[in-house]
Design a protein around this motif. Structure first.
Motif, PDB file in Angstrom:
ATOM      1  N   TYR A   5      39.133  49.644  37.015  1.00 22.95           N
ATOM      2  CA  TYR A   5      40.022  48.575  37.465  1.00 22.95           C
ATOM      3  C   TYR A   5      40.304  48.774  38.944  1.00 22.95           C
ATOM      4  CZ  TYR A   5      40.824  47.582  32.531  1.00 22.95           C
ATOM      5  OH  TYR A   5      40.662  47.242  31.213  1.00 22.95           O
ATOM      6  N   PRO A   6      40.527  47.624  39.648  1.00 26.58           N
ATOM      7  CA  PRO A   6      40.589  46.225  39.216  1.00 26.58           C
ATOM      8  C   PRO A   6      39.238  45.715  38.698  1.00 26.58           C
ATOM      9  CG  PRO A   6      41.554  46.513  41.405  1.00 26.58           C
ATOM     10  CD  PRO A   6      40.832  47.778  41.082  1.00 26.58           C
ATOM     11  N   GLN A   7      39.322  44.748  37.785  1.00 24.78           N
ATOM     12  CA  GLN A   7      38.142  44.081  37.255  1.00 24.78           C
ATOM     13  C   GLN A   7      38.178  42.608  37.621  1.00 24.78           C
ATOM     14  OE1 GLN A   7      37.868  44.687  33.038  1.00 24.78           O
ATOM     15  NE2 GLN A   7      37.282  46.838  33.222  1.00 24.78           N
ATOM     16  N   ILE A   8      37.014  42.085  37.983  1.00 23.85           N
ATOM     17  CA  ILE A   8      36.907  40.679  38.357  1.00 23.85           C
ATOM     18  C   ILE A   8      36.244  39.921  37.220  1.00 23.85           C
ATOM     19  CG2 ILE A   8      35.993  39.041  40.038  1.00 23.85           C
ATOM     20  CD1 ILE A   8      35.921  41.408  42.029  1.00 23.85           C
ATOM     21  N   LEU A   9      36.935  38.925  36.697  1.00 23.38           N
ATOM     22  CA  LEU A   9      36.388  38.091  35.641  1.00 23.38           C
ATOM     23  C   LEU A   9      35.468  37.033  36.250  1.00 23.38           C
ATOM     24  CD1 LEU A   9      39.690  37.741  33.612  1.00 23.38           C
ATOM     25  CD2 LEU A   9      37.662  39.016  32.907  1.00 23.38           C
ATOM     26  N   PRO A  10      34.577  36.447  35.454  1.00 17.39           N
ATOM     27  CA  PRO A  10      33.609  35.490  36.019  1.00 17.39           C
ATOM     28  C   PRO A  10      34.235  34.286  36.708  1.00 17.39           C
ATOM     29  CG  PRO A  10      32.877  36.218  33.856  1.00 17.39           C
ATOM     30  CD  PRO A  10      34.269  36.762  34.037  1.00 17.39           C
ATOM     31  N   ASP A  11      35.474  33.946  36.350  1.00 14.80           N
ATOM     32  CA  ASP A  11      36.128  32.811  37.007  1.00 14.80           C
ATOM     33  C   ASP A  11      37.005  33.255  38.180  1.00 14.80           C
ATOM     34  OD1 ASP A  11      38.139  34.056  35.613  1.00 14.80           O
ATOM     35  OD2 ASP A  11      38.771  32.295  34.478  1.00 14.80           O
ATOM     36  N   ASN A  12      36.796  34.499  38.639  1.00 14.01           N
ATOM     37  CA  ASN A  12      37.485  35.077  39.804  1.00 14.01           C
ATOM     38  C   ASN A  12      38.951  35.402  39.556  1.00 14.01           C
ATOM     39  OD1 ASN A  12      35.126  35.065  41.206  1.00 14.01           O
ATOM     40  ND2 ASN A  12      35.708  33.497  42.672  1.00 14.01           N
ATOM     41  N   ARG A  13      39.391  35.387  38.296  1.00 13.54           N
ATOM     42  CA  ARG A  13      40.673  36.019  38.006  1.00 13.54           C
ATOM     43  C   ARG A  13      40.464  37.527  38.075  1.00 13.54           C
ATOM     44  NH1 ARG A  13      42.278  34.887  32.508  1.00 13.54           N
ATOM     45  NH2 ARG A  13      40.038  34.617  32.156  1.00 13.54           N
ATOM     46  N   VAL A  14      41.518  38.245  38.411  1.00 14.13           N
ATOM     47  CA  VAL A  14      41.406  39.692  38.564  1.00 14.13           C
ATOM     48  C   VAL A  14      42.365  40.383  37.610  1.00 14.13           C
ATOM     49  CG1 VAL A  14      41.549  41.639  40.170  1.00 14.13           C
ATOM     50  CG2 VAL A  14      40.790  39.408  40.996  1.00 14.13           C
ATOM     51  N   VAL A  15      41.855  41.408  36.919  1.00 12.71           N
ATOM     52  CA  VAL A  15      42.677  42.226  36.031  1.00 12.71           C
ATOM     53  C   VAL A  15      43.009  43.521  36.765  1.00 12.71           C
ATOM     54  CG1 VAL A  15      42.854  43.353  33.786  1.00 12.71           C
ATOM     55  CG2 VAL A  15      41.479  41.269  34.025  1.00 12.71           C
ATOM     56  N   PHE A  16      44.307  43.749  36.989  1.00 14.77           N
ATOM     57  CA  PHE A  16      44.773  44.985  37.606  1.00 14.77           C
ATOM     58  C   PHE A  16      45.404  45.867  36.530  1.00 14.77           C
ATOM     59  CE2 PHE A  16      44.746  42.083  41.212  1.00 14.77           C
ATOM     60  CZ  PHE A  16      44.223  42.875  42.223  1.00 14.77           C
ATOM     61  N   ARG A  17      45.217  47.180  36.675  1.00 11.28           N
ATOM     62  CA  ARG A  17      45.777  48.123  35.711  1.00 11.28           C
ATOM     63  C   ARG A  17      46.067  49.427  36.435  1.00 11.28           C
ATOM     64  NH1 ARG A  17      43.740  51.614  31.224  1.00 11.28           N
ATOM     65  NH2 ARG A  17      45.087  51.322  29.410  1.00 11.28           N
ATOM     66  N   THR A  18      47.256  49.961  36.263  1.00 16.67           N
ATOM     67  CA  THR A  18      47.611  51.229  36.890  1.00 16.67           C
ATOM     68  C   THR A  18      48.607  51.956  36.012  1.00 16.67           C
ATOM     69  OG1 THR A  18      48.270  52.248  38.994  1.00 16.67           O
ATOM     70  CG2 THR A  18      49.586  50.373  38.237  1.00 16.67           C
ATOM     71  N   LYS A  19      48.669  53.268  36.140  1.00 18.36           N
ATOM     72  CA  LYS A  19      49.577  54.069  35.318  1.00 18.36           C
ATOM     73  C   LYS A  19      50.794  54.475  36.133  1.00 18.36           C
ATOM     74  CE  LYS A  19      49.722  57.713  31.842  1.00 18.36           C
ATOM     75  NZ  LYS A  19      48.943  58.730  31.092  1.00 18.36           N
ATOM     76  N   ALA A  20      51.951  54.122  35.643  1.00 20.25           N
ATOM     77  CA  ALA A  20      53.219  54.485  36.278  1.00 20.25           C
ATOM     78  C   ALA A  20      54.279  54.557  35.183  1.00 20.25           C
ATOM     79  CB  ALA A  20      53.604  53.468  37.347  1.00 20.25           C
ATOM     80  N   PRO A  21      54.236  55.609  34.349  1.00 24.84           N
ATOM     81  CA  PRO A  21      55.108  55.656  33.163  1.00 24.84           C
ATOM     82  C   PRO A  21      56.594  55.657  33.482  1.00 24.84           C
ATOM     83  CG  PRO A  21      53.988  57.761  33.510  1.00 24.84           C
ATOM     84  CD  PRO A  21      53.353  56.784  34.432  1.00 24.84           C
TER      85      PRO A  21
END
Length: 641
Positions: A303-319
């Motif tokens: 991550y980040p990951q880019i979906l085919p329609d240019n939406r972006v998936v963000f993911r991070t760890k901060a417990p």
């Protein structure tokens, strides 16, 4: 009976289009086991005479529930991997159960599925060294066996539709590569092509689809799928990237998984639901579970990951955090899971490069999963969104120059400073002196901006390789003169300091340490935003030293007459001299969304009144790096000619 059938045709066609829009994104758990009350299709072993191999070969044939010889069916040819044979799908994938259940749910069209042995040799068993050269070569030979022996046999024995629109091919691993190679290589025979976890036997994309226009015209559906932890995903990804750039509609489906039947069964489940129905091309970028890691991610970061329609998936760890956001200009609230991971999917993001930050409890931080770039006056994360028109700054198999980082003791400021210098391929072997472009960054950035965010090296490498630009040295200096950039850079004192640094610090060092020309015809000056103002200030005053000027996304502030009055006085009294000295004066903007657009319009009106000659252009995209990359691409092609 005929009347009833004719009545159903428009209904079924409409249902097919409707069904695609309601296709599940993943096979439900337990969908590959028998279900009570579900009619079963039949699997038979058939033998056919292969002239290609010179022997009798075997295949499995699935006929759907309610199969009738009075009905003509479309056909799917379903291929196995390098370690399998005609029974691999049956043993590992339960394709007949998946298809039976899809029929029962009204999700697929009735079809015949042929599962052949893709190892076209006399001893086609999956025994011994399956990687032996003759066995690997037999998978290529199968193309001839398929086209001249198997397909004619199936069409003679079964009531099938024989046109390309009713013939599909798909496969897993080695069979995925075969399907892409054979299907895309024979678009007169196949209109539906699918590759599940396609193996290294997959041809290079430019060989698979040498004519993208023909592929767009002939393909009903092209499907690529793979598990995200499959080491072979690079072969699917490179094909997807080529298809994306060349605007060939397709599905690129990435799911959690490795190189196994969990992924391949899901590929069959998804792909089969599209077959032999109307396809909504605009919806194809919706069919994926995961996106592709951004090219700006650090090594191995998912991550980040880019979906085919240019939406972006963000993911991070901060417990321990209470609130986490992604700031891309627009702020997105992230959601925390039980493991302490925060995630969010954005809206569709514009193509090209974007700065972003993580806001953790209100503090702006760089994303540890992303490369960082100096921008906005600090180190920030950056994300590169794929751009169909970005081939001019793509990494290609051409000779490459160097980006050299140089420290120098400035004679203007008596301080150590740094510059990045692009030298073209073969620079160290050249005898003649090269022309030089002095290229300036914007506010909040530094000498690294054009070298990294701007892709200067790749743009020049590609242009020079194509003969569209002259070999040149590009000097990317630090234009920050102690004020930190931004508004602080837009005052008379800072601009004067810049001019002194350029003429007394940078140019003497470059001309003393690089093989460059020192005449005006061999020098150019250009910059973006703040660098554009610096170009206007130092360039227009010194047309005896610079014959080429480029101003990108800039213009004197319309509400700051004190800053611009000396410049306008200069051009009013020296228009003939300026026009005579300048071979090319380019002013370009990022369209009406560019924050400098209105200022530039006011400035151009002043230029028109004074009779200053310039070339004006717009490239939509606002005040962003995609615009400035394109500005450099265009400007470099007119320099020193």
């Amino acid at each position: 009976m005929l009347k009833i059938f004719l009545f159903l045709i428009p209904f079924l066609a409409g249902w097919g289009a409707f069904a695609q829009n309601n296709t599940a994104k993943e096979m439900p758990k337990g969908f590959d086991v028998p279900r009570q009350g579900v009619a079963a299709g039949r699997i038979d072993t058939v033998s056919y005479k292969s002239k290609t191999v010179g022997t009798v070969r075997k295949a499995l044939v699935y006929t759907p529930p309610g199969y009738s010889k009075r009905v003509r069916y479309p056909v799917l040819y379903l291929l196995h991997g390098i370690g399998g044979d005609e029974k691999e799908w049956l043993k590992g994938g339960n394709p007949q159960l998946i298809l039976d259940n899809l029929y029962a749910d009204g999700k697929i069209e009735p079809m015949i599925v042929v599962m052949p042995n893709g190892r076209a040799m006399k001893d086609d068993r999956a025994t011994g060294n399956i990687m032996a050269a003759d066995k690997v070569a037999a998978f290529t030979t199968f193309e001839q066996d398929l086209l001249t022996d198997l397909i004619p046999f199936v069409e003679s024995k079964y009531p099938v539709l024989t046109d390309r629109e009713h013939r599909a091919i798909a496969g897993l691993s080695m069979g995925g590569g075969q399907s892409l190679n054979f299907g895309l290589g024979n678009l007169d025979k196949f209109a539906w092509v699918g590759g599940f976890s396609s193996a290294p036997n997959t041809k290079k994309p430019e060989e698979l689809i040498p004519d993208p226009a023909a592929a767009r015209r002939k393909l009903k559906l092209l499907w690529l799928s793979c598990g995200d932890d499959d080491r072979l995903i690079t072969f699917s990804k490179r094909t997807h990237d080529y298809l994306f750039v060349n605007d060939v509609p397709h599905v690129y489906y990435v799911e959690p998984g490795v190189h196994d039947f969990k992924v391949w069964k899901n590929g069959l489940f998804m792909f089969s639901q599209f077959l032999f129905k109307p396809v909504d091309i605009k919806s194809l970028n919706q069919y994926t579970i995961l996106g592709s890691p951004a090219e700006t991610n650090i090594r191995s970061a998912k991550y980040p990951q880019i979906l085919p329609d240019n939406r972006v998936v963000f993911r991070t760890k901060a417990p321990g955090a209470q609130r986490v956001q992604v700031d891309l200009g627009k702020k997105y609230d992230m959601v925390k899971d039980t493991a302490g991971f925060w995630s969010v999917t954005t809206d569709s993001i514009g193509e090209g490069f974007h700065y972003y930050s993580l806001l953790i409890d209100g503090v702006a931080l760089a994303d540890p999963a992303s490369e960082t770039f100096y921008g906005m006056g600090r180190m920030a994360s950056g994300i590169e969104i794929p751009f169909k028109g970005g081939g001019y700054y793509a990494l290609r198999d051409v000779p490459h120059g160097d980006i050299r980082v140089k420290k120098y003791l400035s004679k203007a400021s008596n301080a150590w400073r740094e510059m990045c210098v692009y030298t073209p391929p073969g620079y160290d072997q050249l005898a003649e002196k090269l022309p030089v472009l002095y290229l300036l960054h914007g506010g909040g950035e530094d000498q690294r901006g054009w070298a990294t965010q701007g892709r200067t090296g790749l743009i020049l490498d590609n242009l020079i390789a194509e003969g569209k630009a002259k070999p040149m040295v590009v000097v990317m200096m630090d234009g920050n003169m102690g004020g930190g950039g931004g508004i602080a850079g837009f005052n008379e004192n800072a601009l004067k300091m810049f001019e002194n640094e350029l003429k007394q610090g940078v140019m003497p060092f470059v001309e003393g340490n690089f093989s460059v020309r020192t005449d005006a015809q061999g020098r150019a000056l250009a910059g973006l935003s703040m660098g554009g103002l610096q170009t206007l200030y130092a360039g227009v005053k010194n047309t005896d030293q610079f014959a080429y000027l480029g101003v990108f996304s800039s213009g004197w502030f319309a509400n700051n007459a004190e800053l611009s009055k000396s410049h306008y006085a200069l051009i009013e009294g020296n228009s003939n001299n300026i026009n005579t000295n300048l071979k090319h004066f380019r002013i370009s903007m990022g369209g009406q969304k560019d924050i400098a657009y209105e200022n530039c319009k006011v400035m151009l009106a002043k230029y028109d009144k004074a009779g200053i000659r310039y070339q004006y252009s717009e490239y939509p995209g606002g005040h962003t790096w995609p615009v400035w990359r394109h500005d450099l691409f265009e400007f470099a092609q007119v320099l020193f000619k």
